[in-house]
Structures are given as structure tokens and as C-alpha cells.
Design a protein around this motif. Structure first.
Motif, short mmCIF file in Angstrom:
data_model
loop_
_atom_site.label_atom_id
_atom_site.label_comp_id
_atom_site.label_asym_id
_atom_site.label_seq_id
_atom_site.Cartn_x
_atom_site.Cartn_y
_atom_site.Cartn_z
N GLU A 108 -5.90 -12.10 0.95
CA GLU A 108 -4.82 -11.30 1.39
C GLU A 108 -4.19 -11.75 2.85
O GLU A 108 -4.39 -12.65 3.13
CB GLU A 108 -5.16 -9.83 2.24
CG GLU A 108 -4.03 -9.46 3.13
CD GLU A 108 -4.06 -7.90 3.68
OE1 GLU A 108 -3.43 -7.44 3.00
OE2 GLU A 108 -5.42 -7.43 4.30
N VAL A 109 -3.21 -12.61 2.18
CA VAL A 109 -2.07 -12.93 4.04
C VAL A 109 -1.15 -11.68 4.02
O VAL A 109 -0.62 -10.79 2.94
CB VAL A 109 -1.79 -14.11 2.96
CG1 VAL A 109 -2.31 -15.67 2.78
CG2 VAL A 109 -0.75 -14.09 2.04
N VAL A 110 -0.20 -11.94 5.03
CA VAL A 110 1.14 -10.92 5.57
C VAL A 110 1.44 -11.67 6.31
O VAL A 110 2.58 -11.57 6.71
CB VAL A 110 0.06 -9.97 6.27
CG1 VAL A 110 -1.13 -8.84 5.62
CG2 VAL A 110 -0.37 -10.00 7.73
N ARG A 111 1.33 -12.81 6.94
CA ARG A 111 2.68 -13.81 7.85
C ARG A 111 3.17 -14.00 6.33
O ARG A 111 2.94 -14.70 5.19
CB ARG A 111 1.72 -14.92 8.47
CG ARG A 111 0.83 -14.36 9.09
CD ARG A 111 0.02 -15.33 9.92
NE ARG A 111 -1.04 -14.62 10.94
CZ ARG A 111 -1.99 -15.62 11.58
NH1 ARG A 111 -1.56 -16.94 11.73
NH2 ARG A 111 -2.59 -14.87 12.47
N PRO A 112 3.81 -15.29 6.81
CA PRO A 112 3.80 -15.98 8.16
C PRO A 112 4.76 -14.84 9.01
O PRO A 112 5.35 -14.14 8.72
CB PRO A 112 5.44 -17.05 7.96
CG PRO A 112 5.92 -17.11 7.37
CD PRO A 112 4.93 -16.52 5.96
N GLU A 113 4.45 -15.66 10.50
CA GLU A 113 5.57 -14.63 11.33
C GLU A 113 7.04 -14.17 11.25
O GLU A 113 7.67 -15.64 10.86
CB GLU A 113 5.01 -14.43 13.03
CG GLU A 113 3.28 -15.24 12.67
CD GLU A 113 2.54 -13.44 13.31
OE1 GLU A 113 2.95 -12.48 13.90
OE2 GLU A 113 1.36 -13.45 14.05
N PRO A 114 7.50 -13.40 12.15
CA PRO A 114 7.09 -12.50 12.82
C PRO A 114 6.69 -11.64 12.79
O PRO A 114 7.25 -10.90 11.39
CB PRO A 114 8.32 -12.19 13.73
CG PRO A 114 9.23 -12.50 13.20
CD PRO A 114 9.10 -13.35 11.93
N LEU A 115 5.63 -10.93 13.24
CA LEU A 115 5.40 -9.39 12.52
C LEU A 115 5.06 -8.66 13.97
O LEU A 115 4.05 -8.92 14.69
CB LEU A 115 3.87 -9.63 12.02
CG LEU A 115 3.58 -10.09 10.08
CD1 LEU A 115 2.27 -10.95 10.06
CD2 LEU A 115 3.64 -9.58 9.15
N LYS A 116 5.50 -7.08 14.39
CA LYS A 116 5.37 -6.76 14.99
C LYS A 116 4.79 -4.92 14.49
O LYS A 116 5.20 -4.38 13.64
CB LYS A 116 6.76 -6.20 15.29
CG LYS A 116 7.40 -7.65 16.19
CD LYS A 116 7.29 -8.48 17.13
CE LYS A 116 7.50 -8.99 17.70
NZ LYS A 116 7.42 -10.07 18.74
N TRP A 117 3.67 -5.15 15.08
CA TRP A 117 3.25 -3.06 14.17
C TRP A 117 3.06 -2.15 14.68
O TRP A 117 2.20 -1.54 15.53
CB TRP A 117 1.14 -3.96 14.18
CG TRP A 117 1.10 -4.80 13.39
CD1 TRP A 117 0.70 -6.69 13.73
CD2 TRP A 117 1.06 -5.42 11.98
NE1 TRP A 117 0.48 -7.24 12.74
CE2 TRP A 117 0.58 -6.49 11.50
CE3 TRP A 117 1.18 -4.64 10.63
CZ2 TRP A 117 1.02 -7.02 10.44
CZ3 TRP A 117 1.25 -5.04 9.31
CH2 TRP A 117 0.50 -6.20 9.41
#
Length: 323
Positions: A108-117
Motif C-alpha cells: 500500500e501507498v497513500v502519499r505523496p503529501e499533503p494528507l490531512k486525516w
């Protein structure tokens, strides 16, 4: 294939639909062959215990820890390796997995940033829904798909983001197109592409599955995220998405009480997830994947929590094995 009524129900732009449809027949035809031709994924028993690990910068100690905990599989979170998926890393990762006899089930990958959870900035920063970050994240997912193929891992997962519940929202059609492209890419590598539950309702995710209409698209069930985002009870989500669930994060949590912040993730058994009913539902749906523990803490406390969670889950799995 999609029928016209489905296009009308979903509000998918006809131009986008035609682009998707032009590939659908060929994709459906080659998908099983591509999956069969890929490097063989290592076998493990359905409902085998697993652990989500972040193996950067050195896979060896993290994979060794999985074995020390008596867990036979791992789920690889690889964000820190984006842009660094070298042949040397393939060898290093494969050697560590082989040495400790651990099966990597999913990447799994979810980046690159930005990520505001959170609820305030999450819709504009998470996943492939936001236009500003879509291309970079799709590129990262293709990178990790290629890497996983060399490892013999047959599932690629990500958070697609706050997918619009309104099928006539332009972002919905764009997201369906992006997911279709990623699904085709993963299928070409002999893999399933999995959407992790959390930011969307299960009904919205099911609609996306129907609109993409490809056998390589599936679901990565995160039992806690559905609660943390206030979207659904995971027991009900399994009823809706069960046949498409191919991986899962075993995680627990509590419903959000602050409308600006997600609910609280807690040790498994201390939250709102009814794992007995979740496992019973997954068994009924024919689930074949692992049960990958995810504990969102760090350090010695995380290890101790995982030990407790493993015992808890094994007990529940034993209780539900003949239900």
C-alpha cells in the motif's frame, strides 16, 4: 459492460464512459490470463494472521519482528520508498521475507503529501479524488504495483479518498476513470487493485465497483476506519461489500464525537467493532485473505498491544470457525 441506464444513474460523462468502455472488453478478456501469468503469489491460509508494517529504511528488523510475534504474513506500507523502488530493494525485501518465512500479502501507498486525516481538510487532501494530487498518487501506485510484481505480491491497496456520494458530482466520474486506469494497470501486473474503506460509504464504494466493472477491482476492509469516519458499522459494510473484500486491516475504534476530528483508534477489543460478526460475515462471503493487524501507535507499547490483539483475534477466529 455498463448499460446506458447505469451511465444515467451515475451521471458519468459520456466522453469518460466511452473511454472506459473502449478498454473494458479487452480488459475483461485478458485479466484472468494476466493474473495467471504473473509471478506466483506465495500461498497462505484464509484468515491467517498478519501485521501491517512500515519496513523503511531496513526491511530486515521489521520482518524479523513479524516472525518473533508468531505471525505468518505481513501487509507492507511502503510510502517511504516512493521513488526508491530499486532492484536492490526488491532483493533485500525478498531475502528478508524468505529468511523469516513471512508472506507479504498486500502493498500500500497513500502519499505523496499533503494528507490531512480529519473531516475539515481530508476531502481536499486524501486519495485520488482531489485533482491537485491525483496524478502524483497514481504514479506512486503504479510504482508500487511494479515493485510488488517483482516480489510476487498480488494485491495493491490505497485510500481513494472522500468519493462523492452524489454520482452526478464531476469528481465522481473523474475518480471512477482514475480507479479504472489503476485497476487495468494492476491487472496487467497480475494484481488486484483494492480500495481501502474509510472515507466513503460502503454503498458509494459498491457503486464505484459496479461502474468500473472489472474483476481486478476489490476492497481492502479496514474495520475501524468505517467507524472512525462515521460512515458505517463494519458488520453492515461486510453485508454490502463482502464478495469484493480481498484484504483486511483488523483494527478497532470508537465513533467520532467531535465533528472536526475522526473517532479514536483503540486496542482491538476495546472499541465498537464486533469482530465475531465481521468474521462470520467474511466467511459467508468466501473471504480468502489474511487478517492483518494495524495498531496506530509506535514503540514498545505498539508491540505489546499487537501481542494482546493477536491473542484476542485468534480466540474470536476459533469461536467463529464453525459458525
Amino acid at each position: 459492460m455498463h448499460d446506458r441506464s447505469l451511465i444515467q444513474r451515475s451521471g458519468i460523462d459520456r466522453r469518460i464512459f466511452l473511454k472506459i468502455a473502449s478498454h473494458a472488453a479487452a480488459a475483461a478478456a485478458f485479466a484472468p490470463a494476466a493474473l495467471a501469468a504473473a509471478p506466483s503469489a506465495k500461498k497462505y491460509e484464509p484468515f491467517a494472521m498478519g501485521l501491517l508494517i512500515k519496513p523503511f529504511p531496513d526491511p530486515e528488523p521489521k520482518i524479523a519482528l513479524v516472525r518473533q510475534l508468531g505471525i505468518p504474513t505481513c501487509f507492507l506500507s511502503l510510502d517511504d520508498y516512493i521513488g526508491k523502488f530499486t532492484p536492490g530493494l526488491v532483493t533485500k525485501m525478498r531475502d528478508a521475507l524468505d529468511k523469516h518465512q513471512i508472506v507479504a500479502t498486500t502493498v500500500e501507498v497513500v502519499r505523496p503529501e499533503p494528507l490531512k486525516w480529519n473531516f475539515l481538510d481530508g476531502p481536499s487532501t486524501i486519495g485520488i479524488v482531489p485533482r491537485a494530487y491525483r496524478a502524483a498518487r497514481m504514479d506512486a501506485l503504479k510504482q508500487v504495483s511494479d515493485f510488488a510484481k517483482q516480489l510476487g505480491v498480488d494485491k495493491v491497496q490505497t485510500h481513494c479518498g472522500f468519493m462523492p456520494e452524489d454520482p452526478k458530482d464531476p469528481l465522481y466520474a473523474e475518480t471512477v476513470q482514475a480507479i479504472h486506469e489503476l485497476t487495468l494497470y494492476c491487472a496487467g501486473n497480475g494484481q488486484s487493485f483494492l480500495m481501502e474503506t474509510g472515507q466513503e460509504t460502503p454503498t458509494t464504494m459498491l457503486r464505484v465497483i459496479k461502474d468500473v466493472n472489472h474483476p481486478a477491482l476489490g476492497v481492502g476492509l479496514d474495520t475501524a476506519n468505517l467507524i472512525l469516519y462515521g460512515k458505517a458499522n463494519p458488520v453492515d459494510a461486510v453485508k454490502i461489500l463482502g464478495p469484493y473484500i480481498r484484504a483486511m486491516h483488523a483494527k478497532d475504534g470508537k465513533w467520532p464525537t467531535n465533528p472536526m476530528e475522526l473517532g479514536q483508534e483503540v486496542v482491538i477489543g476495546k472499541g465498537e467493532v464486533d469482530f465475531a460478526k465481521v468474521f462470520t460475515g467474511l466467511r459467508a462471503a468466501g473471504y480468502k485473505g489474511a487478517v492483518s493487524i494495524e495498531r496506530e501507535t509506535s514503540g514498545p507499547q505498539q508491540i505489546e498491544d499487537v501481542r494482546q490483539e493477536k491473542v484476542y483475534l485468534e480466540h474470536v477466529l476459533a469461536q467463529t470457525s464453525n459458525v
